[in-house]
Design an enzyme around this catalytic site. Structure first.
Site, mmCIF file in Angstrom:
data_model
loop_
_atom_site.group_PDB
_atom_site.id
_atom_site.type_symbol
_atom_site.label_atom_id
_atom_site.label_comp_id
_atom_site.label_asym_id
_atom_site.label_seq_id
_atom_site.Cartn_x
_atom_site.Cartn_y
_atom_site.Cartn_z
ATOM 1 C CB SER A 97 -0.857 -0.019 1.266
ATOM 2 O OG SER A 97 -1.432 1.239 1.488
ATOM 3 C CE1 TYR A 129 -3.870 -2.385 5.469
ATOM 4 C CE2 TYR A 129 -3.367 -0.028 5.382
ATOM 5 C CZ TYR A 129 -3.643 -1.220 4.735
ATOM 6 O OH TYR A 129 -3.684 -1.252 3.367
ATOM 7 C CE LYS A 182 -1.679 -4.530 3.224
ATOM 8 N NZ LYS A 182 -1.975 -5.806 2.590
HETATM 9 C C1 UD1 Z 1 -6.953 5.014 3.691
HETATM 10 C C2 UD1 Z 1 -5.979 4.594 4.746
HETATM 11 C C3 UD1 Z 1 -4.827 3.857 4.080
HETATM 12 C C4 UD1 Z 1 -5.381 2.632 3.341
HETATM 13 C C5 UD1 Z 1 -6.436 3.080 2.351
HETATM 14 C C6 UD1 Z 1 -7.121 1.855 1.789
HETATM 15 C C7 UD1 Z 1 -6.128 6.193 6.601
HETATM 16 C C8 UD1 Z 1 -5.451 7.304 7.321
HETATM 17 N N1 UD1 Z 1 -5.509 5.759 5.487
HETATM 18 O O1 UD1 Z 1 -6.298 5.895 2.762
HETATM 19 O O2 UD1 Z 1 -3.893 3.445 5.060
HETATM 20 O O3 UD1 Z 1 -4.333 1.975 2.653
HETATM 21 O O4 UD1 Z 1 -7.446 3.873 3.001
HETATM 22 O O5 UD1 Z 1 -8.011 2.213 0.785
HETATM 23 O O6 UD1 Z 1 -7.173 5.708 7.005
HETATM 24 N N2 UD1 Z 1 -12.260 11.571 3.575
HETATM 25 C C9 UD1 Z 1 -13.235 12.446 3.996
HETATM 26 N N3 UD1 Z 1 -14.399 11.924 4.510
HETATM 27 C C10 UD1 Z 1 -14.626 10.582 4.608
HETATM 28 C C11 UD1 Z 1 -13.616 9.683 4.160
HETATM 29 C C12 UD1 Z 1 -12.453 10.219 3.673
HETATM 30 O O7 UD1 Z 1 -13.078 13.666 3.934
HETATM 31 O O8 UD1 Z 1 -15.711 10.181 5.082
HETATM 32 C C13 UD1 Z 1 -11.024 12.105 2.988
HETATM 33 C C14 UD1 Z 1 -9.747 11.737 3.724
HETATM 34 O O9 UD1 Z 1 -9.433 12.691 4.712
HETATM 35 C C15 UD1 Z 1 -8.734 11.736 2.568
HETATM 36 C C16 UD1 Z 1 -9.559 11.267 1.360
HETATM 37 O O10 UD1 Z 1 -10.914 11.525 1.707
HETATM 38 O O11 UD1 Z 1 -8.270 13.033 2.293
HETATM 39 C C17 UD1 Z 1 -9.401 9.777 1.060
HETATM 40 O O12 UD1 Z 1 -9.660 9.025 2.235
HETATM 41 P P1 UD1 Z 1 -9.738 7.415 2.219
HETATM 42 O O13 UD1 Z 1 -10.645 6.981 1.143
HETATM 43 O O14 UD1 Z 1 -10.048 6.982 3.625
HETATM 44 O O15 UD1 Z 1 -8.268 6.986 1.778
HETATM 45 P P2 UD1 Z 1 -6.847 7.312 2.457
HETATM 46 O O16 UD1 Z 1 -6.976 8.080 3.699
HETATM 47 O O17 UD1 Z 1 -5.988 7.909 1.401
#
Ligand code: UD1
Length: 347
Positions: free
Chosen positions: A124, A148, A152
C-alpha cells in the site's frame, strides 16, 4: 499450471480474478470470508464464463493451506488476503499482526516447501508514511504510522529478507494508491462492513440515501481548495496491474521489486464529491469536520516505474470510476446479499 490468489473474494481479489481469467490464466482462490461473501464466486463466473477452483480457508490454517498446494500445481501466488481497516488496527493491533504477518509467514513457508517462489504482494502507499514528497516514487523513504501500515511494511521487509536468504525468489510488492470504482458490468464492487471508512463508498452511500451526509475531514490543508488530495485509480486498472506483475515474476527475473500502482494525478475530496454529483445528477450534502488523525494533505504516485518495467498504465479516468461505482451501488444496494450456498465440492 495455476496462479493462487489469496483473499480472492475481496474487492481487489474479485477484480483481479476476473482480469486473470480474462488473460487466460487458470486460477485457484482461497478466502476465509471475513470481509467478503461466497456470492462473489458466482459473480466472477457470470462476468467471465470461466471456472476456477475455490477453497474456503484461513491462511493461518497450515493443514488446509497445504491441501491447496497438494491438490493444484501452483506456479505463482498473488497474495491479497489481509485485514485493512486503519482505525480497527489501532484498537486491535494483535489481530492485525496475527492475520497479516503470521498469515503471510505461514503462506510463504508453504510456498517454499512446495518450491513456489514467485509472489505478487498487495502492499500500500501507506508504507510511504506522512513525510513523502509528491509525486511519490518507489525510492521514497518508508515509514508506517499505524499497525495496519506497519503490517504492510513488515511484510515487505520479511520478503526482502526472504530473498536475501534464497535468491531464487521473484517478488513484487504492489503499492496501491486509492482504488475506487467497480466492474463495469455492475456485478462486482466494494461493500464495506458497516459504515465505510473510505471516501468513495461513503459518497455513494450518501447519494443512495443510506447515510445522511458526508463529513469532509478538514478543509484547511495546504491544497487549492483546502481538502486532502489523493490518487484515485479504477479497480479494474489496479487488477490489470496484477496481471502485468504476474507476467513479470513468471518471466524468470528474480529479486524483490516494488511498484506503485497509481495514476500520477491527484483529486481533492471536494473534486471527488463534485465528480460524483455530475454523474449521479444529485446534490451530495456534506459538512466540514476536524481533520482525521494520520491523514496527509497530498498523496499521489509517480507511476513511471510501473509503466517502464511492467508496461502498466492506468487507463480509466475519474468519470468512469464514478460511473462504475454508482452503477454498482444502484444495482446492489445491499452489496452481495444472496442465498447462494457454497457447493460442497468447492469447500
Ligand atoms: C486510507 C488509509 C490507508 C489505506 C487506504 C485503503 C487512513 C489514514 N488511510 O487511505 O492506510 O491503505 O485507506 O483504501 O485511514 N475523507 C473524507 N471523509 C470521509 C472519508 C475520507 O473527507 O468520510 C477524505 C480523507 O481525509 C482523505 C480522502 O478523503 O483526504 C481519502 O480518504 P480514504 O478513502 O479513507 O483513503 P486514504 O486516507 O488515502
Amino acid at each position: 499450471m495455476a496462479i493462487l490468489i489469496t483473499g480472492g473474494c475481496g474487492f481487489i481479489g474479485a477484480h483481479t480474478s476476473v482480469e486473470m481469467l480474462n488473460a487466460g490464466y487458470d486460477i485457484v482462490l482461497f478466502d476465509n470470508f471475513s470481509n467478503s461473501q461466497p456470492e462473489v464466486l458466482r459473480r466472477i463466473y457470470e462476468v467471465t464464463n470461466e471456472n476456477l477452483q475455490f477453497y474456503q480457508l484461513d491462511m493461518r490454517d497450515k493443514e488446509r493451506l497445504e491441501k491447496v498446494f497438494m491438490e493444484n500445481r501452483i506456479d505463482a501466488v498473488i497474495h491479497l488476503a489481509g485485514l485493512k481497516a486503519v482505525g480497527e488496527s489501532i484498537h486491535l493491533p494483535l489481530k492485525y499482526y496475527d492475520n497479516n504477518i503470521n498469515g503471510t509467514v505461514t503462506l510463504i513457508e508453504m510456498m517454499k516447501k512446495h518450491n513456489v517462489k514467485k509472489l505478487v504482494f498487495s502492499s500500500s502507499a501507506t508504507v510511504y508514511g506522512l513525510k513523502a514528497q509528491v509525486p511519490i516514487s518507489e525510492s521514497s523513504p518508508l515509514e508506517a504510522t499505524n499497525p495496519y501500515g506497519r503490517s504492510k511494511l513488515m511484510v515487505e521487509e520479511i520478503l526482502r529478507d526472504l530473498y536475501i536468504s534464497d535468491n531464487e525468489w521473484s517478488i513484487i510488492p504492489l503499492r496501491y494508491f486509492n482504488p475506487v470504482g467497480a466492474h463495469q458490468s455492475g456485478r462486482l464492487g466494494e461493500y464495506p462492513n458497516g459504515t465505510p471508512n473510505n471516501l468513495a463508498p461513503y459518497i455513494t452511500q450518501v447519494a443512495a440515501g443510506k447515510l445522511r451526509e458526508m463529513s469532509i475531514f478538514g478543509n484547511n490543508y495546504p491544497t487549492p481548495d483546502g481538502t486532502g488530495i489523493r490518487d484515485y485509480l479504477h479497480v479494474t486498472d489496479l487488477a490489470l496491474g496484477h496481471v502485468k506483475a504476474i507476467e513479470k515474476v513468471m518471466s524468470g527475473v528474480t529479486g524483490v521489486n516494488a511498484y506503485n500502482l497509481g495514476t500520477g494525478k491527484g483529486y481533492s475530496v471536494l473534486e471527488m464529491i463534485q465528480a460524483f454529483e455530475q454523474i449521479i445528477g444529485k446534490h451530495i450534502p456534506y459538512s466540514i469536520v476536524d481533520r482525521r488523525p494520520g491523514d496527509v494533505a497530498i498523496c499521489y504516485a509517480d507511476p513511471t516505474k510501473a509503466k517502464a518495467e511492467l508496461g502498466w498504465e492506468a487507463q480509466k479516468g475519474l468519470e468512469e470510476m464514478c460511473m462504475d461505482a454508482w452503477r454498482w451501488q444502484v444495482n446492489n444496494p445491499n452489496g452481495y446479499e444472496s442465498s447462494f450456498e457454497l457447493e460442497r465440492s468447492w469447500v
